[in-house]
Design an enzyme around this catalytic site. Sequence first.
Site, mmCIF file in Angstrom:
data_model
loop_
_atom_site.group_PDB
_atom_site.id
_atom_site.type_symbol
_atom_site.label_atom_id
_atom_site.label_comp_id
_atom_site.label_asym_id
_atom_site.label_seq_id
_atom_site.Cartn_x
_atom_site.Cartn_y
_atom_site.Cartn_z
ATOM 1 N N ASP A 145 0.878 -1.174 0.000
ATOM 2 C CA ASP A 145 0.000 0.000 0.000
ATOM 3 C C ASP A 145 0.918 1.228 0.000
ATOM 4 O OD1 ASP A 145 -2.351 1.608 0.312
ATOM 5 O OD2 ASP A 145 -2.018 1.709 2.465
ATOM 6 N N SER A 146 0.303 2.396 -0.115
ATOM 7 C CA SER A 146 1.083 3.621 -0.024
ATOM 8 C C SER A 146 1.661 3.799 1.386
ATOM 9 C CB SER A 146 0.198 4.821 -0.351
ATOM 10 O OG SER A 146 -0.919 4.843 0.524
ATOM 11 N N CYS A 205 -4.602 -1.553 -1.701
ATOM 12 C CA CYS A 205 -4.835 -0.125 -1.879
ATOM 13 C C CYS A 205 -5.852 0.057 -3.000
ATOM 14 C CB CYS A 205 -3.499 0.534 -2.247
ATOM 15 S SG CYS A 205 -3.636 2.274 -2.686
ATOM 16 N N HIS A 253 -7.028 2.730 4.219
ATOM 17 C CA HIS A 253 -6.723 3.522 5.419
ATOM 18 C C HIS A 253 -7.985 3.751 6.264
ATOM 19 C CE1 HIS A 253 -2.926 4.595 3.394
ATOM 20 N NE2 HIS A 253 -2.530 5.153 4.519
ATOM 21 N N GLU A 280 -1.951 8.085 8.639
ATOM 22 C CA GLU A 280 -0.483 8.025 8.662
ATOM 23 C C GLU A 280 0.073 8.675 9.923
ATOM 24 O OE1 GLU A 280 1.686 6.450 6.457
ATOM 25 O OE2 GLU A 280 -0.217 5.615 5.765
ATOM 26 N N CYS A 340 -11.195 3.004 0.787
ATOM 27 C CA CYS A 340 -9.743 3.226 0.920
ATOM 28 C C CYS A 340 -9.325 2.409 2.136
ATOM 29 C CB CYS A 340 -9.455 4.708 1.152
ATOM 30 S SG CYS A 340 -7.754 5.061 1.688
#
Length: 261
Positions: A6-7, A69, A182, A148, A180
């Site tokens: 993932d990012s 992602c 996240h 994050e 998403c």
Amino acid sequence: MIGIFDSGLGGLSVLAAIAKALPAADMRYLADTAYVPYGNKDEAFIRARVLKIGRYLADQGCSLIVVACNTATAAAVTMLRSALPNIPVVGIEPGIKPAAHSTRSGRIAVLATESTARSMRLSSLIQRYAGNVCVDVIACPGWANRVESLQLDDPGFTESAHHHLAQTLEAGADRIVLGCTHYTFLAPALTPLVAGRAQLVDVAEAVARQCRRLASTAENSQGRLILQATAHPERLQAALPALGLAQLLPRLQEAAAQIDI
Ligand code: DGL
């Protein structure tokens, strides 16, 4: 070995679901934190990153690759599958289908990054599975970055979430798709805001079931976990307990490492 990327931290929600479904699988998780977030980047940039990471994971011997992602899947999963024809590649897409099947009001919403929200892939998913349902596509800039920085439930987030959800809830949406990876970590803060009106829809477990179908059983796996990041690997490891995933720590045999790709 299953390669998952993932990012940044979001794909850990998918990793946790896979670890539950396949407790003995060895997993390598790569967070592309040097370039997080992906959601505000253009497709060409995301494609280049996905190709680079996919090839790296294949070179490390991963026999299954999970694009954990939604943004990367929408932009690049087809290209990655063509680039790695001998390795199964599992992507993740917003749960439009389960939401459209289960809605009672006939209105659903999908929360996603800007890139996913404007993607062709999301439009065709909606056309294919939600033809008879009203779908509000809501881009949520900044939400991945909140995760994050582990700001999961501060008053600023409640305000932003309220702002993004008020109109669709008012219009009767009863399924809110977390589009998403996240956003899974924002679910505890989102749940009280939608309580009594809508349910959150997350497909991490469905992705894990798909991995169980595809994972090679011949490997001598021992449930090991390797963590890698393109920047700040120590933050990736420290995030596990902060995100409620401390159960994954004993799988680590060495500290999270930085890779420069
Ligand atoms: N976790 C990612 C997703 O599922 C991307 C978030 C971001 O980097 O913007 O879309």
